[in-house]
Design an enzyme around this catalytic site. Structure first.
Site, PDB file in Angstrom:
ATOM      1  N   LYS A  62       2.900   0.126   4.240  1.00 41.95           N
ATOM      2  CA  LYS A  62       2.498  -1.193   3.757  1.00 41.95           C
ATOM      3  C   LYS A  62       3.665  -1.889   3.058  1.00 41.95           C
ATOM      4  O   LYS A  62       3.861  -3.102   3.213  1.00 41.95           O
ATOM      5  CB  LYS A  62       1.308  -1.054   2.798  1.00 41.95           C
ATOM      6  N   ALA A  81       0.241  -0.007  -2.309  1.00 42.55           N
ATOM      7  CA  ALA A  81      -0.496   1.192  -2.712  1.00 42.55           C
ATOM      8  C   ALA A  81      -1.512   1.551  -1.643  1.00 42.55           C
ATOM      9  O   ALA A  81      -1.913   0.703  -0.829  1.00 42.55           O
ATOM     10  CB  ALA A  81      -1.188   0.975  -4.057  1.00 42.55           C
ATOM     11  N   ASP A  82      -1.917   2.796  -1.660  1.00 41.48           N
ATOM     12  CA  ASP A  82      -2.962   3.252  -0.750  1.00 41.48           C
ATOM     13  C   ASP A  82      -3.793   4.320  -1.465  1.00 41.48           C
ATOM     14  O   ASP A  82      -3.247   5.114  -2.238  1.00 41.48           O
ATOM     15  CB  ASP A  82      -2.373   3.834   0.536  1.00 41.48           C
ATOM     16  N   THR A  83      -5.089   4.299  -1.209  1.00 41.88           N
ATOM     17  CA  THR A  83      -5.998   5.257  -1.839  1.00 41.88           C
ATOM     18  C   THR A  83      -6.810   5.969  -0.768  1.00 41.88           C
ATOM     19  O   THR A  83      -7.325   5.328   0.157  1.00 41.88           O
ATOM     20  CB  THR A  83      -6.951   4.556  -2.818  1.00 41.88           C
ATOM     21  N   ALA A 119      -1.408   6.584  -3.897  1.00 40.40           N
ATOM     22  CA  ALA A 119       0.051   6.538  -3.840  1.00 40.40           C
ATOM     23  C   ALA A 119       0.512   5.118  -4.095  1.00 40.40           C
ATOM     24  O   ALA A 119      -0.120   4.155  -3.652  1.00 40.40           O
ATOM     25  CB  ALA A 119       0.556   7.012  -2.481  1.00 40.40           C
TER      26      ALA A 119
END
Length: 216
Positions: A62, A81-83, A119
Site C-alpha cells: 500500500k 497500514a494493514d490489519t 503493520a
C-alpha cells in the site's frame, strides 16, 4: 521573521480508513491529506502465507502504491497500514464477502481468544521503516440473535474479522492483551516511534521533546 530552517515534512495518509486518520489526529499529528495509490492493491493472501508476514507485505504494498503516485508536496512522508485478524484456529480472517460470511466469522470468535496483527509502513521515497504490533482479544459468548442483529447493521462488512472495536462490537470484547489502538487499526506508540525517525511529531510536542526510540 526568518522561516524555520528545518521544517517538519508533510504527513500524508496512504489509507482511506477514517479510524486511522482519527487516531493520528487525536495524537496531535497534522495530516496534509490522503495519498491515493497509483493502482489497486491486491489484498489476497499468498498460498501458505503466514499472517505475520502477510500483514507487513500488504502494508508495504500500500505504501509503494501510494509512493508511485504523484506526491502533492516535496519531501512528503507517507504512512500506510494493514490489519489482519487471526481466528482461534490460527487462520487469517479478511473482510467478510457477504452477511453469511460475517456471521460465520463472528460465530467462530464467540467466547474465544484471537489475535489482531497490525503493520505500519512509513516512507518518503528514499527510505522506509516498518513495525508490527500483535494483540490478543477475548470475545464474550455471542448468541446467534446478537450476531444476526449486528451483521444487519452493516458495520462488519468493511472490517477484518467482521467487527470493529471502536463501534458496536466494542461491547463484545471482554479482555484485551496488547495495544487497544492497534486493534482499532493503528498502534499509536509504534507509529509515533516510526514517524519520529522521519522527523515528524505531534503538533503539541516541541522538537526537543521528540523521542526517536528504537524501532528495530
Amino acid at each position: 521573521m526568518n522561516p524555520d530552517p528545518d521544517p517538519c515534512p508533510a504527513l500524508w495518509l496512504a489509507s482511506g480508513s477514517p479510524r486511522r486518520r482519527e487516531l493520528l489526529e487525536q495524537a496531535g499529528f497534522v495530516i496534509a491529506g490522503r495519498a491515493h495509490p497509483s493502482g489497486p492493491v491486491d489484498e489476497s493472501l499468498l498460498p501458505g502465507e503466514m499472517a505475520d508476514s502477510a500483514v507487513v507485505r500488504l502494508a508495504r504494498a500500500k505504501l509503494d502504491a501510494a509512493l508511485a503516485a504523484p506526491l502533492r508536496a516535496a519531501g512528503a512522508v507517507l504512512l500506510a497500514a494493514d490489519t489482519l485478524v487471526v481466528g482461534p484456529d490460527g487462520r487469517p480472517m479478511g473482510k467478510p464477502v457477504d452477511a453469511a460470511d460475517a456471521e460465520a466469522m463472528l460465530a467462530s470468535l464467540s467466547g474465544q481468544w484471537h489475535r489482531v496483527i497490525t503493520a505500519i509502513a512509513v516512507g518518503d521515497g528514499q527510505y522506509h521503516r516498518d513495525a508490527v504490533v500483535d494483540s490478543r482479544l477475548r470475545f464474550a459468548r455471542l448468541s446467534a440473535e446478537t450476531i444476526r442483529a449486528y451483521v444487519a447493521t452493516g458495520d462488519p462488512m468493511d472490517k477484518a474479522g467482521g467487527y470493529g472495536l471502536q463501534g458496536r462490537a466494542g461491547s463484545f470484547v471482554e479482555a484485551v492483551d496488547g495495544d487497544c489502538s492497534a486493534v482499532i487499526g493503528l498502534p499509536l506508540a509504534a507509529t509515533c516511534r516510526l514517524l519520529a525517525t522521519f522527523d515528524l511529531r505531534p503538533a503539541w510536542m516541541g522538537r526537543g521533546d521528540m523521542d526517536r526510540g528504537d524501532t528495530e
